[in-house]
Write a protein that holds these residues in place. Structure first.
Motif, PDB file in Angstrom:
ATOM      1  N   MET A  75       0.837  -1.203   0.000  1.00 17.11           N
ATOM      2  CA  MET A  75       0.000   0.000   0.000  1.00 17.11           C
ATOM      3  C   MET A  75       0.872   1.253   0.000  1.00 17.11           C
ATOM      4  N   THR A  76       0.457   2.264  -0.763  1.00 15.52           N
ATOM      5  CA  THR A  76       1.100   3.580  -0.733  1.00 15.52           C
ATOM      6  C   THR A  76       0.209   4.535   0.054  1.00 15.52           C
ATOM      7  N   THR A  77       0.756   5.125   1.093  1.00 15.59           N
ATOM      8  CA  THR A  77      -0.014   6.089   1.875  1.00 15.59           C
ATOM      9  C   THR A  77      -0.278   7.335   1.027  1.00 15.59           C
ATOM     10  N   THR A  78      -1.545   7.687   0.888  1.00 15.86           N
ATOM     11  CA  THR A  78      -1.897   8.863   0.091  1.00 15.86           C
ATOM     12  C   THR A  78      -1.290  10.114   0.708  1.00 15.86           C
ATOM     13  N   THR A  79      -0.533  10.844  -0.109  1.00 22.32           N
ATOM     14  CA  THR A  79       0.104  12.084   0.350  1.00 22.32           C
ATOM     15  C   THR A  79      -0.193  13.191  -0.650  1.00 22.32           C
ATOM     16  N   LYS A  80      -0.548  14.364  -0.128  1.00 18.32           N
ATOM     17  CA  LYS A  80      -0.811  15.530  -0.976  1.00 18.32           C
ATOM     18  C   LYS A  80       0.165  16.628  -0.589  1.00 18.32           C
ATOM     19  N   PHE A  81       1.100  16.928  -1.484  1.00 21.09           N
ATOM     20  CA  PHE A  81       2.103  17.961  -1.249  1.00 21.09           C
ATOM     21  C   PHE A  81       1.626  19.264  -1.875  1.00 21.09           C
ATOM     22  N   ALA A  89     -11.325   6.683  -2.146  1.00 22.51           N
ATOM     23  CA  ALA A  89      -9.997   6.124  -2.410  1.00 22.51           C
ATOM     24  C   ALA A  89      -9.991   4.603  -2.395  1.00 22.51           C
ATOM     25  N   GLY A  90     -11.086   3.992  -1.929  1.00 16.26           N
ATOM     26  CA  GLY A  90     -11.197   2.539  -1.996  1.00 16.26           C
ATOM     27  C   GLY A  90     -11.071   1.806  -0.691  1.00 16.26           C
ATOM     28  N   ARG A 139       0.141  21.414  -6.484  1.00 12.77           N
ATOM     29  CA  ARG A 139      -0.128  20.303  -5.580  1.00 12.77           C
ATOM     30  C   ARG A 139       0.254  19.001  -6.262  1.00 12.77           C
ATOM     31  N   LEU A 140       1.012  18.176  -5.559  1.00 12.83           N
ATOM     32  CA  LEU A 140       1.436  16.876  -6.053  1.00 12.83           C
ATOM     33  C   LEU A 140       0.756  15.793  -5.227  1.00 12.83           C
ATOM     34  N   ASP A 141       0.031  14.881  -5.870  1.00 13.75           N
ATOM     35  CA  ASP A 141      -0.657  13.794  -5.180  1.00 13.75           C
ATOM     36  C   ASP A 141       0.064  12.475  -5.429  1.00 13.75           C
ATOM     37  N   ASP A 142       0.331  11.743  -4.378  1.00 14.86           N
ATOM     38  CA  ASP A 142       0.949  10.421  -4.469  1.00 14.86           C
ATOM     39  C   ASP A 142       0.026   9.454  -3.743  1.00 14.86           C
ATOM     40  N   SER A 143      -0.541   8.494  -4.461  1.00 15.59           N
ATOM     41  CA  SER A 143      -1.501   7.582  -3.837  1.00 15.59           C
ATOM     42  C   SER A 143      -1.508   6.243  -4.547  1.00 15.59           C
ATOM     43  N   ALA A 144      -2.062   5.257  -3.882  1.00 12.86           N
ATOM     44  CA  ALA A 144      -2.173   3.917  -4.457  1.00 12.86           C
ATOM     45  C   ALA A 144      -3.279   3.894  -5.497  1.00 12.86           C
TER      46      ALA A 144
END
Length: 522
Positions: free
Chosen positions: A120-126, A174-175, A137-142
C-alpha cells in the motif's frame, strides 16, 4: 452564565457559551472513525527566479510541514475536542505512513486498528506555496488497494465498535471502504430485520452513525443518523447542479425530501462554504424544526484545508454528548470558523473553541460604532434587518426566530433590552442573566451579525438612527400593535412579523425550572 450538570441538561442546551466545549470534553465520548487516510504536506518557500528548462518559477523550499488529512484529520479534531478516538484505516509501510501514525499517536488517537500493508502507498498531498499562494499540488496515492489490507480492516471493525458512542465514516472514494470493509460496516452498523421490519443491527444500538462521503448515496442502505455532504456531494445526490451563491440554500431546502431519500439519512447537513450550512430532516416540530441554517464568518482567504473535517468532528462529539442537533450544528460552524482562518491543515481544540466563543463576550456595540458598521454594509449593497428583545434565557423559540429574521436580509442586528429595561418590562426577578452574558450568547449565534444594548422604552431611537430595511418582530404581535411601525414606515422601511413559536417562552421555561428544580445551574 448558566452551566449544566448532566447529559440530560445538554439535551436542552440552546445557544453557544464559552464553557460548552469544556463540558463536552468532560463527557469524553468514544468515537470510532473509519476511512481514507491522507498525509497533507505543506511546503513553503521563496521565488526569486524562473527555471531555464521552462517558464516555471523556482520555489526555494524553506519550510516543510506535515499534518494528518482526510479521515485522519477528522480523528485528530475529535481527539483535540476531548473525544476518545479509535481509528480504522489502511496505510502503507512507508515514510508517509509512519509520519501519519506518529502524529496520530501524539494526539492521543488509538491507532491499534490501523492496518499497515507493504503493498500500500499512503496517500500524500504535497502543496508547494510561496508568498501565501499555492503554486502546485502533487498527489501520491495507491491506484489499487490490496484486498488483504481491506480484509484486515474489516476484521478490526467489530473489535473497535463495542463501547463506541458514535461512528464516523469518512469515504473519500480512495477505496479503503470498499469490498470486505463495506460488508463489515453494513453487517455491524446497518439495519437488520425483525418481524419484517427494518431495525438497527445489534451492535449499532445507541451508536450515532455519521456519513461524510464524496458519494453519500452509496451509503443509503446503512440508514445513517447524519449525512454531511458539501455542495458538490449534495449535487450528486440530487443528480443536478446547485445554483451559486445565496440561491443555494433555498434550492437545497426545496429539495430536502429528495436529499433525505437519496442519502437514507435521518438528517442531512449540507455544508456550503461561505454560505454556511443547511440542515434538513423529515417533518419537524416546534422543538426541532425541519430546517436549520447557520452562517459562516468568512475572512480573507487563507491556505486552509480540512475545515469540513473539523465541522464533522465537532458535530459528532456534540451529538454524541447529547446536544440538540440545531445546537450541535451551530457549535460545528463555530469550530470550522476557527480553522478556516488559519493556513494549512489544522485542528480546533477545546480551548481554542472556548476562546472563540469567549470572544463574543464584549461584542455589544455603541450606537456610533453600530451606525458606522451599518453604513459600511449599505455601501456594499446589503439589506439590514433589525429585531429586538430581552433574550433572557435562550430557548429554541429564540433561535428559530433569529434564524428567520436573518433570512429576511443580509445583516441581522439584534437590539437587546438593558437589565433596567427588562426589570421594568418583566418585574424585579428578571433578568436571570446579566446583559453582558445575554449579549455574548446572542452574538455567538452564527445568524447574528451585530448586537447592541438599548435602555429606552422602545427601540424607536435606534430605528431612527439605523433606518433598517426590515424591522422584524415575533408572531405574537401585529404591525398595528407596535409603536415602532410608524417610525419604520416613515422612512420607507418594512415591518415583518415572523412565525409564532408555540410552547416556547422564557416565562414558561423559568416556571418549569422552579416547579421541578431541574434546570440550569450557575
Amino acid at each position: 452564565m448558566a452551566r449544566l450538570s448532566n447529559q440530560e441538561g445538554l439535551a436542552n442546551q440552546e445557544g453557544m457559551a464559552d464553557w460548552l466545549p469544556g463540558r463536552l470534553a468532560e463527557e469524553r465520548p468514544v468515537v470510532t472513525v473509519i476511512g481514507d487516510s491522507i498525509l497533507d504536506g505543506w511546503w513553503d518557500g521563496t521565488i526569486e527566479r524562473f527555471c531555464r528548462e521552462a517558464p516555471a518559477p523556482v520555489v526555494q523550499v524553506q519550510r516543510r510541514d506535515f499534518a494528518p488529512g482526510g479521515a485522519a484529520n477528522t480523528a485528530m479534531n475529535l481527539a483535540a475536542m476531548g473525544a476518545e478516538v479509535r481509528f480504522i484505516s489502511l496505510i502503507g509501510e512507508d515514510p508517509a505512513g509512519r509520519t501519519l501514525l506518529d502524529q496520530l499517536r501524539s494526539a492521543g488517537v488509538d491507532v491499534s486498528h490501523v492496518v499497515s500493508h507493504p503493498a500500500m502507498t499512503t496517500t500524500t498531498k504535497f502543496r508547494v506555496s510561496s508568498g501565501g499562494q499555492v503554486m502546485l499540488r502533487l498527489d501520491d496515492s495507491a491506484t489499487d488497494l490490496p484486498a488483504e489490507g481491506r480484509r484486515h480492516m474489516a476484521d478490526a471493525i467489530p473489535e473497535a465498535l463495542p463501547g463506541s458512542s458514535a461512528v464516523v465514516l469518512c469515504d473519500y472514494g480512495a477505496g479503503a471502504l470498499e469490498g470486505a470493509v463495506r460488508e463489515a460496516i453494513l453487517e455491524n452498523l446497518g439495519p437488520g430485520s425483525e418481524g419484517g421490519q427494518a431495525t438497527p443491527a445489534v451492535v449499532r444500538q445507541d451508536i450515532l452513525v455519521v456519513v461524510d462521503a464524496h458519494y453519500p448515496g452509496q451509503w443509503a442502505d446503512l440508514k445513517p443518523d447524519l449525512a454531511t455532504p458539501n455542495a458538490q456531494e449534495a449535487a450528486r445526490l440530487l443528480g443536478t447542479e446547485l445554483p451559486g451563491g445565496a440561491a443555494r440554500c433555498p434550492f437545497v431546502e426545496a429539495h430536502a425530501d429528495q436529499l433525505l431519500r437519496a442519502s437514507g439519512a435521518g438528517a442531512v447537513v449540507v455544508t456550503l462554504d461561505r454560505e454556511g450550512t443547511l440542515t434538513v430532516r423529515p417533518g419537524g416540530t416546534s422543538q426541532e424544526p425541519a430546517t436549520h441554517r447557520t452562517w459562516a464568518r468568512p475572512q480573507a482567504e487563507k491556505q486552509a484545508s480540512g475545515a469540513g473535517d473539523t465541522f464533522v468532528a465537532a458535530l459528532t462529539i456534540a451529538r454524541a454528548a447529547g446536544l440538540p442537533l440545531t445546537t450541535s450544528v451551530d457549535l460545528a460552524q463555530a469550530a470550522a470558523d476557527v480553522v478556516v482562518h488559519r493556513p494549512g491543515t489544522s485542528v480546533c481544540t477545546t480551548d481554542e473553541l472556548a476562546k472563540h466563543l469567549r470572544g463574543f463576550a464584549d461584542t455589544a456595540l455603541t450606537d456610533a460604532e453600530l451606525a458606522r458598521q451599518v453604513e459600511e454594509h449599505r455601501r456594499e449593497g446589503k439589506r439590514i434587518v433589525l429585531t429586538n428583545g430581552c433574550f433572557d434565557v435562550l430557548h429554541r423559540g429564540h433561535t428559530r426566530y433569529l434564524n428567520q429574521a436573518k433570512q429576511l436580509g443580509d445583516v441581522l442586528v439584534v437590539a437587546l433590552n438593558s437589565d433596567s429595561s427588562v426589570r421594568k418590562l418583566k418585574g424585579p426577578d428578571r433578568p436571570v442573566n446579566h446583559e453582558a452574558d445575554r449579549a455574548a450568547v446572542i452574538a455567538a449565534l452564527s445568524c447574528v451579525d451585530h448586537v447592541i444594548v438599548f435602555d429606552t422604552p422602545t427601540p424607536i431611537p435606534l430605528i431612527d438612527l439605523l433606518q433598517p430595511d426590515i424591522y422584524a418582530k415575533g408572531g405574537d404581535y401585529t404591525p398595528e400593535m407596535l409603536q415602532e411601525t410608524v417610525a419604520v414606515e416613515r422612512y420607507g422601511g418594512t415591518v415583518t412579523i415572523l412565525d409564532y413559536v408555540a410552547e416556547h417562552s422564557t416565562t414558561a421555561v423559568l416556571e418549569r425550572i422552579r416547579a421541578t428544580g431541574d434546570g440550569p445551574q450557575t
